[in-house]
Write a protein that holds these residues in place. Structure first.
Motif, PDB file in Angstrom:
ATOM      1  N   PRO A  23       0.827  -1.210   0.000  1.00  0.00           N
ATOM      2  CA  PRO A  23       0.000   0.000   0.000  1.00  0.00           C
ATOM      3  C   PRO A  23       0.861   1.259   0.000  1.00  0.00           C
ATOM      4  N   PRO A  24       0.346   2.362  -0.511  1.00  0.00           N
ATOM      5  CA  PRO A  24       1.112   3.623  -0.506  1.00  0.00           C
ATOM      6  C   PRO A  24       1.611   3.964   0.885  1.00  0.00           C
ATOM      7  N   GLY A  25       2.836   4.470   0.940  1.00  0.00           N
ATOM      8  CA  GLY A  25       3.420   4.836   2.221  1.00  0.00           C
ATOM      9  C   GLY A  25       4.352   3.792   2.783  1.00  0.00           C
ATOM     10  N   GLY A  26       4.326   2.577   2.215  1.00  0.00           N
ATOM     11  CA  GLY A  26       5.230   1.536   2.689  1.00  0.00           C
ATOM     12  C   GLY A  26       4.858   1.046   4.077  1.00  0.00           C
ATOM     13  N   GLU A  27       5.770   0.319   4.706  1.00  0.00           N
ATOM     14  CA  GLU A  27       5.512  -0.223   6.037  1.00  0.00           C
ATOM     15  C   GLU A  27       6.836  -0.517   6.720  1.00  0.00           C
ATOM     16  N   THR A  28       6.821  -0.442   8.018  1.00  0.00           N
ATOM     17  CA  THR A  28       7.993  -0.823   8.801  1.00  0.00           C
ATOM     18  C   THR A  28       7.669  -1.968   9.745  1.00  0.00           C
ATOM     19  N   GLU A  29       6.427  -2.404   9.766  1.00  0.00           N
ATOM     20  CA  GLU A  29       6.027  -3.566  10.551  1.00  0.00           C
ATOM     21  C   GLU A  29       5.525  -4.660   9.625  1.00  0.00           C
ATOM     22  N   ASP A  45       3.103  -7.064   8.165  1.00  0.00           N
ATOM     23  CA  ASP A  45       1.649  -7.072   8.069  1.00  0.00           C
ATOM     24  C   ASP A  45       1.190  -8.525   8.026  1.00  0.00           C
ATOM     25  N   ALA A  46       0.682  -9.009   9.146  1.00  0.00           N
ATOM     26  CA  ALA A  46       0.301 -10.422   9.229  1.00  0.00           C
ATOM     27  C   ALA A  46      -0.777 -10.777   8.209  1.00  0.00           C
ATOM     28  N   SER A  47      -1.619  -9.820   7.840  1.00  0.00           N
ATOM     29  CA  SER A  47      -2.676 -10.095   6.873  1.00  0.00           C
ATOM     30  C   SER A  47      -2.129 -10.307   5.466  1.00  0.00           C
ATOM     31  N   ALA A  48      -0.862  -9.965   5.236  1.00  0.00           N
ATOM     32  CA  ALA A  48      -0.257 -10.149   3.919  1.00  0.00           C
ATOM     33  C   ALA A  48       0.420 -11.505   3.773  1.00  0.00           C
ATOM     34  N   LEU A  49       0.341 -12.366   4.791  1.00  0.00           N
ATOM     35  CA  LEU A  49       0.861 -13.722   4.696  1.00  0.00           C
ATOM     36  C   LEU A  49      -0.189 -14.620   4.048  1.00  0.00           C
ATOM     37  N   SER A  50       0.167 -15.273   2.944  1.00  0.00           N
ATOM     38  CA  SER A  50      -0.795 -16.063   2.192  1.00  0.00           C
ATOM     39  C   SER A  50      -0.183 -17.404   1.815  1.00  0.00           C
ATOM     40  N   GLN A  51      -0.873 -18.488   2.168  1.00  0.00           N
ATOM     41  CA  GLN A  51      -0.386 -19.809   1.792  1.00  0.00           C
ATOM     42  C   GLN A  51      -0.501 -19.996   0.283  1.00  0.00           C
ATOM     43  N   SER A  52       0.581 -20.493  -0.315  1.00  0.00           N
ATOM     44  CA  SER A  52       0.577 -20.807  -1.735  1.00  0.00           C
ATOM     45  C   SER A  52       0.425 -22.300  -1.977  1.00  0.00           C
ATOM     46  N   LEU A  53       1.006 -23.111  -1.100  1.00  0.00           N
ATOM     47  CA  LEU A  53       0.977 -24.552  -1.296  1.00  0.00           C
ATOM     48  C   LEU A  53       0.930 -25.248   0.057  1.00  0.00           C
ATOM     49  N   VAL A  54       0.082 -26.272   0.173  1.00  0.00           N
ATOM     50  CA  VAL A  54       0.022 -27.121   1.367  1.00  0.00           C
ATOM     51  C   VAL A  54       0.010 -28.565   0.912  1.00  0.00           C
ATOM     52  N   LEU A 104       4.023 -23.732   2.117  1.00  0.00           N
ATOM     53  CA  LEU A 104       4.761 -22.586   1.579  1.00  0.00           C
ATOM     54  C   LEU A 104       3.897 -21.348   1.746  1.00  0.00           C
ATOM     55  N   VAL A 105       4.425 -20.342   2.455  1.00  0.00           N
ATOM     56  CA  VAL A 105       3.684 -19.120   2.740  1.00  0.00           C
ATOM     57  C   VAL A 105       4.405 -17.933   2.111  1.00  0.00           C
ATOM     58  N   HIS A 106       3.674 -17.147   1.325  1.00  0.00           N
ATOM     59  CA  HIS A 106       4.219 -15.977   0.635  1.00  0.00           C
ATOM     60  C   HIS A 106       3.887 -14.712   1.424  1.00  0.00           C
ATOM     61  N   TYR A 107       4.843 -13.769   1.465  1.00  0.00           N
ATOM     62  CA  TYR A 107       4.573 -12.458   2.057  1.00  0.00           C
ATOM     63  C   TYR A 107       4.225 -11.507   0.922  1.00  0.00           C
ATOM     64  N   GLU A 108       2.968 -11.137   0.827  1.00  0.00           N
ATOM     65  CA  GLU A 108       2.483 -10.386  -0.318  1.00  0.00           C
ATOM     66  C   GLU A 108       2.944  -8.929  -0.341  1.00  0.00           C
ATOM     67  N   HIS A 109       3.652  -8.500   0.702  1.00  0.00           N
ATOM     68  CA  HIS A 109       4.261  -7.171   0.724  1.00  0.00           C
ATOM     69  C   HIS A 109       5.785  -7.284   0.656  1.00  0.00           C
ATOM     70  N   SER A 110       6.270  -8.255  -0.084  1.00  0.00           N
ATOM     71  CA  SER A 110       7.716  -8.487  -0.154  1.00  0.00           C
ATOM     72  C   SER A 110       8.481  -7.265  -0.635  1.00  0.00           C
ATOM     73  N   ASP A 111       7.841  -6.411  -1.423  1.00  0.00           N
ATOM     74  CA  ASP A 111       8.569  -5.255  -1.949  1.00  0.00           C
ATOM     75  C   ASP A 111       8.842  -4.200  -0.883  1.00  0.00           C
ATOM     76  N   SER A 112       8.376  -4.438   0.348  1.00  0.00           N
ATOM     77  CA  SER A 112       8.721  -3.539   1.456  1.00  0.00           C
ATOM     78  C   SER A 112       9.770  -4.150   2.380  1.00  0.00           C
ATOM     79  N   VAL A 113      10.228  -5.375   2.095  1.00  0.00           N
ATOM     80  CA  VAL A 113      11.167  -6.071   2.984  1.00  0.00           C
ATOM     81  C   VAL A 113      12.590  -5.602   2.705  1.00  0.00           C
ATOM     82  N   PRO A 114      13.335  -5.170   3.744  1.00  0.00           N
ATOM     83  CA  PRO A 114      14.709  -4.704   3.515  1.00  0.00           C
ATOM     84  C   PRO A 114      15.641  -5.815   3.066  1.00  0.00           C
ATOM     85  N   ASP A 115      15.635  -6.937   3.784  1.00  0.00           N
ATOM     86  CA  ASP A 115      16.524  -8.047   3.458  1.00  0.00           C
ATOM     87  C   ASP A 115      16.120  -9.249   4.287  1.00  0.00           C
ATOM     88  N   LEU A 116      16.706 -10.397   3.958  1.00  0.00           N
ATOM     89  CA  LEU A 116      16.346 -11.648   4.632  1.00  0.00           C
ATOM     90  C   LEU A 116      16.694 -11.617   6.104  1.00  0.00           C
TER      91      LEU A 116
END
Length: 251
Positions: A121-127, A129-138, A152-164
């Motif tokens: 979402p606009p403005g980015g994030e520093t926390e 977002d648990a609601s952006a965790l989405s299972q892709s495969l079980v 396998l769980v994807h973080y749908e806000h990956s473009d806000s993640v600094p690094d692993l």
């Protein structure tokens, strides 16, 4: 693939996990034993288990063999299977060629949804977002879907993640919010992608492994858990056989 976000767009401090109201989410993510949910949401938890048998250690999860990266071919039997399932050699290839794994006899996918490139979402994030965790495969054993799982769980806000190294503690903090124990990390390569592996003991006593990883520009985590310890070998073998092809992610 989307080009990496410029450094100026990255959060200025590590991701942190919000602490309030996460117990139900944490239990569902850690203990998903039946992937029949829709929309990539986290599945229902399995019943409490009391076994103390440990899942395979990091030493028991070697890197995949050189032939790991799947090349999508025609379905082995010509059937239209969920999630675009194909066979390459002895591996099942899911999620339109993104994820390959050697599935033990008697196991099958109960959820398979192709992950899309992340957006924030606009403005980015520093926390986190648990609601952006989405299972892709079980994947679950057919005879006992709640006895074990590989998810396998994807973080749908990956473009806000600094690094692993900052994504990992945020996920650990989230998943340990219900009293589950997440051990220290070891650097690993899973499916030819960099990852951080942790031993896990859930609050209900299920044992297994959690791996945070980066595939292309997207961040994921994998949980392999065995509430029924007779499946511990299966989940360890699957983790060791995983292949991932970041270029197959959809824009």
């Amino acid at each position: 693939m989307r080009p990496p976000s410029p450094p100026t767009a990255r959060p200025p401090r590590p991701l942190t996990a919000p602490r309030a109201g996460l117990a139900a989410l944490t239990a569902a993510v850690l203990l998903s034993g039946c992937g029949g949910s829709s929309g990539g949401s986290v599945a229902d938890p399995i019943p409490d288990q009391t076994s103390s048998t440990s899942a395979p250690s990091p030493e028991a999860t070697p890197e995949p063999s050189p032939e790991a990266s799947p090349v999508v071919t025609e379905p082995a039997d010509g059937t239209d299977l969920p999630g675009g399932l194909l066979m390459v050699g002895d591996k099942s290839v899911y999620l339109d060629g993104f994820f390959g794994v050697r599935v033990p006899e008697g196991w099958s996918a109960t959820l398979a949804e192709v992950p899309l490139l992340s957006t924030t979402p606009p403005g980015g994030e520093t926390e986190l977002d648990a609601s952006a965790l989405s299972q892709s495969l079980v994947l679950n054993p057919e005879a006992s879907p709640r006895g074990a799982t590989l998810s396998l769980v994807h973080y749908e806000h990956s473009d806000s993640v600094p690094d692993l190294d900052r994504f990992t503690p945020a996920i650990v903090d989230l998943l340990s919010g219900d009293g589950s124990t997440i051990g220290g990390s070891s650097e690993v390569t899973i499916g030819k992608q960099p990852g951080r592996l942790h031993q896990v003991t859930s609050a209900s006593g299920a044992n297994g492994v959690m791996v945070t990883l980066r595939a292309g520009d997207e961040y994921f985590f994998i949980l392999s858990l065995a509430a029924d310890t007779s499946y511990a070998g299966d989940v360890g073998d699957m983790l060791a056989s995983i292949s991932m092809v970041p270029e197959a992610l959809h824009s």
